[in-house]
Structure formats: structure tokens, C-alpha cells
Scaffold this motif. Structure first.
Motif, mmCIF file in Angstrom:
data_model
loop_
_atom_site.group_PDB
_atom_site.id
_atom_site.type_symbol
_atom_site.label_atom_id
_atom_site.label_comp_id
_atom_site.label_asym_id
_atom_site.label_seq_id
_atom_site.Cartn_x
_atom_site.Cartn_y
_atom_site.Cartn_z
ATOM 1 N N UNK A 1 -63.855 80.941 -28.751
ATOM 2 C CA UNK A 1 -63.466 79.570 -29.031
ATOM 3 C C UNK A 1 -61.947 79.531 -29.078
ATOM 4 N N UNK A 2 -61.399 78.355 -29.195
ATOM 5 C CA UNK A 2 -59.943 78.218 -29.241
ATOM 6 C C UNK A 2 -59.358 78.754 -30.550
ATOM 7 N N UNK A 3 -60.153 78.747 -31.607
ATOM 8 C CA UNK A 3 -59.684 79.216 -32.906
ATOM 9 C C UNK A 3 -60.456 80.472 -33.306
ATOM 10 N N UNK A 4 -59.759 81.569 -33.584
ATOM 11 C CA UNK A 4 -60.461 82.783 -34.018
ATOM 12 C C UNK A 4 -61.172 82.550 -35.351
ATOM 13 N N UNK A 5 -62.321 83.160 -35.515
ATOM 14 C CA UNK A 5 -63.057 83.095 -36.776
ATOM 15 C C UNK A 5 -63.373 84.505 -37.236
ATOM 16 N N UNK B 1 -76.337 93.038 -35.345
ATOM 17 C CA UNK B 1 -77.370 92.042 -35.652
ATOM 18 C C UNK B 1 -76.833 90.954 -36.586
ATOM 19 N N UNK B 2 -75.934 91.316 -37.482
ATOM 20 C CA UNK B 2 -75.412 90.337 -38.438
ATOM 21 C C UNK B 2 -74.467 89.331 -37.784
ATOM 22 N N UNK B 3 -74.056 89.587 -36.567
ATOM 23 C CA UNK B 3 -73.177 88.642 -35.878
ATOM 24 C C UNK B 3 -73.886 87.331 -35.527
ATOM 25 N N UNK B 4 -75.167 87.212 -35.873
ATOM 26 C CA UNK B 4 -75.861 85.942 -35.692
ATOM 27 C C UNK B 4 -75.191 84.854 -36.529
ATOM 28 N N UNK B 5 -74.350 85.269 -37.498
ATOM 29 C CA UNK B 5 -73.652 84.306 -38.366
ATOM 30 C C UNK B 5 -72.629 83.465 -37.607
ATOM 31 N N UNK B 6 -72.126 83.974 -36.488
ATOM 32 C CA UNK B 6 -71.110 83.196 -35.780
ATOM 33 C C UNK B 6 -71.777 82.095 -34.969
ATOM 34 N N UNK B 7 -71.093 80.991 -34.811
ATOM 35 C CA UNK B 7 -71.642 79.837 -34.111
ATOM 36 C C UNK B 7 -70.631 79.331 -33.080
ATOM 37 N N UNK B 8 -70.489 80.074 -31.963
ATOM 38 C CA UNK B 8 -69.510 79.673 -30.950
ATOM 39 C C UNK B 8 -69.956 78.425 -30.195
ATOM 40 N N UNK B 9 -68.988 77.712 -29.684
ATOM 41 C CA UNK B 9 -69.277 76.532 -28.872
ATOM 42 C C UNK B 9 -69.621 76.947 -27.440
ATOM 43 N N UNK C 1 -73.352 80.256 -22.813
ATOM 44 C CA UNK C 1 -74.045 79.609 -23.925
ATOM 45 C C UNK C 1 -73.617 80.281 -25.231
ATOM 46 N N UNK C 2 -73.892 79.667 -26.374
ATOM 47 C CA UNK C 2 -73.599 80.327 -27.653
ATOM 48 C C UNK C 2 -74.300 81.681 -27.782
ATOM 49 N N UNK C 3 -75.550 81.790 -27.307
ATOM 50 C CA UNK C 3 -76.258 83.083 -27.372
ATOM 51 C C UNK C 3 -75.553 84.158 -26.561
ATOM 52 N N UNK C 4 -75.071 83.783 -25.381
ATOM 53 C CA UNK C 4 -74.342 84.753 -24.555
ATOM 54 C C UNK C 4 -73.069 85.194 -25.255
ATOM 55 N N UNK C 5 -72.362 84.267 -25.867
ATOM 56 C CA UNK C 5 -71.124 84.612 -26.572
ATOM 57 C C UNK C 5 -71.400 85.503 -27.772
ATOM 58 N N UNK C 6 -72.506 85.253 -28.494
ATOM 59 C CA UNK C 6 -72.879 86.132 -29.618
ATOM 60 C C UNK C 6 -73.201 87.529 -29.104
ATOM 61 N N UNK C 7 -73.910 87.603 -27.992
ATOM 62 C CA UNK C 7 -74.227 88.897 -27.390
ATOM 63 C C UNK C 7 -72.941 89.653 -27.029
#
Length: 94
Positions: free
Chosen positions: A2-6, A30-38, A44-50
């Protein structure tokens, strides 16, 4: 992502003070499911979490590879033989 690091604070808390073995790194990924990228035009958000999980795995060392050999591993997952040859370590699949 995303544009802003989290920060993935739950993942940070999970890793705090623990040995970085394969089990811990697998739990952290597995705990990275907490992030919610746009979503964007290509991912997709799932691809970015992966992808975040893959990057985390590559960044964290998981101990020795190639049982008892003369290989040391740096934080990027690149091992260096005493002869100076490099190889990339392989972690658990995401």
C-alpha cells in the motif's frame, strides 16, 4: 502493499523473544492474516498477504541447513559455504 507502510503488530508480538526455528516462522507467516492490504490492478489482498508471508520467510533465518555442513546463513536466507560459494536456503512452503 500500500502507499503507507503498516506494522504487523500481532506478528511482531509472536516473534518477540522466540527462537527463529521453522515452527515459529511458519506461525509468523500464518499470523500475517492480520494485515488488510488494498487491492490494485494486478494483485488481490490475498495475493499481497501471500507475498508478505514469502518475504517474511526469506528475511527470517530458520537455523542450519544441509545438516552439519560448513554453511552459515545470513538474514536474507543466503548461505555462504566456507569456500565462498553462495546458495539460497529453502523454507517451508507458504
Amino acid at each position: 502493499m500500500d502507499a503507507t507502510p503498516v506494522r504487523a503488530r500481532q506478528t511482531e508480538a509472536l516473534l518477540e523473544g522466540r527462537a527463529l526455528d521453522l515452527s515459529t516462522v511458519t506461525q509468523a507467516v500464518a499470523s500475517l492474516r492480520e494485515i488488510d492490504p488494498l487491492p490494485d490492478l494486478t494483485n488481490t489482498p490475498d495475493t499481497k498477504r501471500h507475498l508478505a508471508g514469502v518475504l517474511l520467510q526469506r528475511m527470517l533465518p530458520t537455523g542450519p541447513v544441509v545438516g552439519g555442513s560448513d554453511i552459515s546463513t545470513d538474514r536474507a536466507g543466503i548461505g555462504v559455504h566456507s569456500a565462498g560459494q553462495q546458495h539460497r536456503t529453502v523454507g517451508a512452503s507458504v
